[in-house]
Design a protein around this motif. Sequence first.
Motif, PDB file in Angstrom:
ATOM      1  N   SER A  63       0.785  -1.154   0.032  1.00 29.79           N
ATOM      2  CA  SER A  63      -0.174   0.064  -0.058  1.00 29.79           C
ATOM      3  C   SER A  63       0.790   1.359   0.030  1.00 29.79           C
ATOM      4  CB  SER A  63      -0.860   0.147   1.296  1.00 29.79           C
ATOM      5  OG  SER A  63      -1.696  -0.949   1.193  1.00 29.79           O
ATOM      6  N   LEU A  64       2.134   1.162   0.417  1.00 29.08           N
ATOM      7  CA  LEU A  64       2.901   2.379   0.587  1.00 29.08           C
ATOM      8  C   LEU A  64       4.292   2.216  -0.387  1.00 29.08           C
ATOM      9  CD1 LEU A  64       2.830   2.450   4.494  1.00 29.08           C
ATOM     10  CD2 LEU A  64       1.591   3.824   2.825  1.00 29.08           C
ATOM     11  N   SER A  65       4.448   3.143  -0.823  1.00 30.69           N
ATOM     12  CA  SER A  65       5.886   3.546  -1.593  1.00 30.69           C
ATOM     13  C   SER A  65       7.094   3.751  -0.892  1.00 30.69           C
ATOM     14  CB  SER A  65       5.613   4.661  -2.839  1.00 30.69           C
ATOM     15  OG  SER A  65       7.061   5.017  -3.481  1.00 30.69           O
ATOM     16  N   PRO A  66       7.979   2.980  -1.074  1.00 28.84           N
ATOM     17  CA  PRO A  66       9.467   3.384  -0.442  1.00 28.84           C
ATOM     18  C   PRO A  66       9.940   4.738  -1.081  1.00 28.84           C
ATOM     19  CG  PRO A  66       9.518   1.687  -2.009  1.00 28.84           C
ATOM     20  CD  PRO A  66       8.345   1.759  -1.987  1.00 28.84           C
ATOM     21  N   ASP A  67       9.522   5.076  -1.710  1.00 31.08           N
ATOM     22  CA  ASP A  67      10.056   6.278  -2.427  1.00 31.08           C
ATOM     23  C   ASP A  67       9.262   7.524  -2.503  1.00 31.08           C
ATOM     24  OD1 ASP A  67      11.480   8.103  -4.138  1.00 31.08           O
ATOM     25  OD2 ASP A  67      11.482   6.820  -5.985  1.00 31.08           O
ATOM     26  N   VAL A  68       9.682   8.408  -1.506  1.00 30.99           N
ATOM     27  CA  VAL A  68       8.684   9.559  -1.399  1.00 30.99           C
ATOM     28  C   VAL A  68       8.645  10.334  -2.707  1.00 30.99           C
ATOM     29  CG1 VAL A  68       9.368   9.732   1.035  1.00 30.99           C
ATOM     30  CG2 VAL A  68      10.656  11.100  -0.540  1.00 30.99           C
ATOM     31  N   ASN A  69       9.441  10.217  -3.768  1.00 26.86           N
ATOM     32  CA  ASN A  69       9.466  11.000  -4.895  1.00 26.86           C
ATOM     33  C   ASN A  69       8.397  10.355  -5.889  1.00 26.86           C
ATOM     34  OD1 ASN A  69      11.052  13.206  -4.077  1.00 26.86           O
ATOM     35  ND2 ASN A  69      12.667  11.742  -4.324  1.00 26.86           N
ATOM     36  N   ASN A  70       8.068   9.303  -5.564  1.00 29.77           N
ATOM     37  CA  ASN A  70       7.238   8.226  -6.447  1.00 29.77           C
ATOM     38  C   ASN A  70       6.187   7.622  -5.797  1.00 29.77           C
ATOM     39  OD1 ASN A  70       6.249   6.977  -8.728  1.00 29.77           O
ATOM     40  ND2 ASN A  70       8.172   5.723  -9.062  1.00 29.77           N
ATOM     41  N   PRO A  71       5.179   8.172  -5.548  1.00 30.58           N
ATOM     42  CA  PRO A  71       4.069   7.371  -4.419  1.00 30.58           C
ATOM     43  C   PRO A  71       3.438   6.431  -5.179  1.00 30.58           C
ATOM     44  CG  PRO A  71       3.440   9.772  -5.261  1.00 30.58           C
ATOM     45  CD  PRO A  71       4.720   9.664  -5.678  1.00 30.58           C
ATOM     46  N   GLY A  72       3.545   6.319  -6.479  1.00 28.95           N
ATOM     47  CA  GLY A  72       3.030   5.183  -7.193  1.00 28.95           C
ATOM     48  C   GLY A  72       3.891   3.840  -7.211  1.00 28.95           C
ATOM     49  N   ILE A 129      -1.754 -14.333  11.211  1.00 31.35           N
ATOM     50  CA  ILE A 129      -1.368 -13.344  10.519  1.00 31.35           C
ATOM     51  C   ILE A 129      -1.375 -12.269  11.536  1.00 31.35           C
ATOM     52  CG2 ILE A 129      -1.488 -11.993   8.357  1.00 31.35           C
ATOM     53  CD1 ILE A 129      -3.607 -13.968   7.282  1.00 31.35           C
ATOM     54  N   GLU A 130      -0.130 -11.707  11.715  1.00 35.81           N
ATOM     55  CA  GLU A 130      -0.030 -10.595  12.921  1.00 35.81           C
ATOM     56  C   GLU A 130       0.622  -9.337  12.622  1.00 35.81           C
ATOM     57  OE1 GLU A 130       2.054 -12.237  16.186  1.00 35.81           O
ATOM     58  OE2 GLU A 130       3.825 -13.059  15.047  1.00 35.81           O
ATOM     59  N   THR A 131       0.696  -8.525  13.370  1.00 36.58           N
ATOM     60  CA  THR A 131       1.426  -7.158  13.344  1.00 36.58           C
ATOM     61  C   THR A 131       1.018  -6.540  12.027  1.00 36.58           C
ATOM     62  OG1 THR A 131       2.828  -8.421  14.625  1.00 36.58           O
ATOM     63  CG2 THR A 131       3.548  -5.991  13.920  1.00 36.58           C
ATOM     64  N   ILE A 132      -0.242  -6.487  11.713  1.00 37.82           N
ATOM     65  CA  ILE A 132      -0.522  -6.068  10.267  1.00 37.82           C
ATOM     66  C   ILE A 132      -0.733  -4.423  10.338  1.00 37.82           C
ATOM     67  CG2 ILE A 132      -2.170  -6.027   8.478  1.00 37.82           C
ATOM     68  CD1 ILE A 132      -3.216  -8.750   9.930  1.00 37.82           C
ATOM     69  N   PHE A 133       0.345  -3.884   9.561  1.00 39.66           N
ATOM     70  CA  PHE A 133       0.302  -2.503   9.421  1.00 39.66           C
ATOM     71  C   PHE A 133      -0.125  -1.913   7.906  1.00 39.66           C
ATOM     72  CE2 PHE A 133       4.680  -3.534   9.126  1.00 39.66           C
ATOM     73  CZ  PHE A 133       4.943  -3.080   7.847  1.00 39.66           C
ATOM     74  N   SER A 143      -3.664   8.067  16.358  1.00 42.54           N
ATOM     75  CA  SER A 143      -4.641   8.506  15.462  1.00 42.54           C
ATOM     76  C   SER A 143      -5.892   7.448  15.254  1.00 42.54           C
ATOM     77  CB  SER A 143      -3.960   8.751  14.103  1.00 42.54           C
ATOM     78  OG  SER A 143      -3.473   7.267  13.565  1.00 42.54           O
ATOM     79  N   GLY A 144      -5.476   6.324  15.763  1.00 41.54           N
ATOM     80  CA  GLY A 144      -6.222   5.161  15.719  1.00 41.54           C
ATOM     81  C   GLY A 144      -6.368   4.266  14.420  1.00 41.54           C
ATOM     82  N   ARG A 145      -5.367   4.489  13.569  1.00 40.66           N
ATOM     83  CA  ARG A 145      -5.408   3.941  12.425  1.00 40.66           C
ATOM     84  C   ARG A 145      -3.998   3.144  12.113  1.00 40.66           C
ATOM     85  NH1 ARG A 145      -8.233   6.754   8.269  1.00 40.66           N
ATOM     86  NH2 ARG A 145      -9.717   8.524   9.440  1.00 40.66           N
ATOM     87  N   THR A 146      -4.318   2.206  11.054  1.00 36.83           N
ATOM     88  CA  THR A 146      -2.987   1.392  10.768  1.00 36.83           C
ATOM     89  C   THR A 146      -2.007   2.218  10.030  1.00 36.83           C
ATOM     90  OG1 THR A 146      -3.741   0.874   8.513  1.00 36.83           O
ATOM     91  CG2 THR A 146      -4.365  -0.733  10.681  1.00 36.83           C
ATOM     92  N   LEU A 147      -1.018   1.896   9.895  1.00 31.19           N
ATOM     93  CA  LEU A 147       0.262   2.616   9.143  1.00 31.19           C
ATOM     94  C   LEU A 147      -0.373   3.033   7.831  1.00 31.19           C
ATOM     95  CD1 LEU A 147       3.128   3.841   9.503  1.00 31.19           C
ATOM     96  CD2 LEU A 147       3.729   1.921   8.204  1.00 31.19           C
TER      97      LEU A 147
END
Length: 339
Positions: free
Chosen positions: A139-148, A178-182, A218-222
């Motif tokens: 769900s998340l990009s490791p590159d802040v300059n390329n969110p896709g 299935i644990e520690t799901i962020f 925030s009560g949200r997952t990462l």
Amino acid sequence: MLIEDALKKRILVIDGAMGTMIQRYKLSEGDFRGERFKEWHLDVKGNNDLLSITRPDIIEEIHLQYLHAGADILETNTFSSTSIAQADYDMSGLAYELNVAAATCARNAVNTYLQTPEGKSKGQVYVAGAIGPLNKTLSLSPDVNNPGYRAVSFDEVAAAYEEQIRGLADGGVDLLLIETIFDTLNCKAAIYAIKNFYQKDGRKELPIMISGTITDASGRTLSGQTLEAFYISVSHANPLSVGLNCALGAAEMRPYVQELSQIAACYTSAYPNAGLPNAMGEYDETPHETAHFLEHWAAGGFVNIVGGCCGTTPDHIKHIADVVREIQPRKKPEVATTL
């Protein structure tokens, strides 16, 4: 006894941290390598899952400590036993073997425990195959300059999880956790892998436990989901339980455990850290303090399964087991409700 029958009767206790216990052994690089990996080209100290192969005596000993403390459910030492996570050590090819070895360690500990007077009186404990969150997310990009951009694809994650699941099943686990799901999409890949494995394999599907992580106030997952959105996203798996673990201590986790107890149509679990880490990254919450929080959750009717995550030890688990022993479990609702 089937675990669902046990859950109807009492609150079950899951074990505590594996990493915290391994740290107590002050192991060297040589301990992690053993004879088999003596000449490995990368450092492997810190690859705790490898110890299921090189030092199974230590892993079994830790499992036994948790069993004697009162744990009903043991987690296998497989938090990072996927080809994707093991790539950090160039050990992707060991993924299947790591899972079989870890499941065998847990099963050996259970068999040893059940031969003791204490174990014979208890009669039943369960081995949960631990399926961790991976070090790459969908769900998340490791590159802040390329969110896709994504470092891995859904198919790659699902294939890695399916290999892990095969190893856990062949090793003889009773449950899949299935644990520690962020990142819920990673979790959905794991669910897909479980269903796909059993559809192809023909064996009876094992019960699935799912445990997410609320990362901050925030009560949200990462990956940005609220707790209710997370639950709805994984409920199609028809899990035995849905719960929360890691990231927060019990004091911070309480409102989310209560919320989950109101919306989940399945059993609920919660195993928090031993408080929040201090400036040195260590956990200071005492067994008595952790148990006090979980006793209130149990008395409030929030939980069916409790235990500990980072920083917790057999002492924490013993205190938790002692305080929830006589408290009635949360009753599984017939139909989910919404807030």
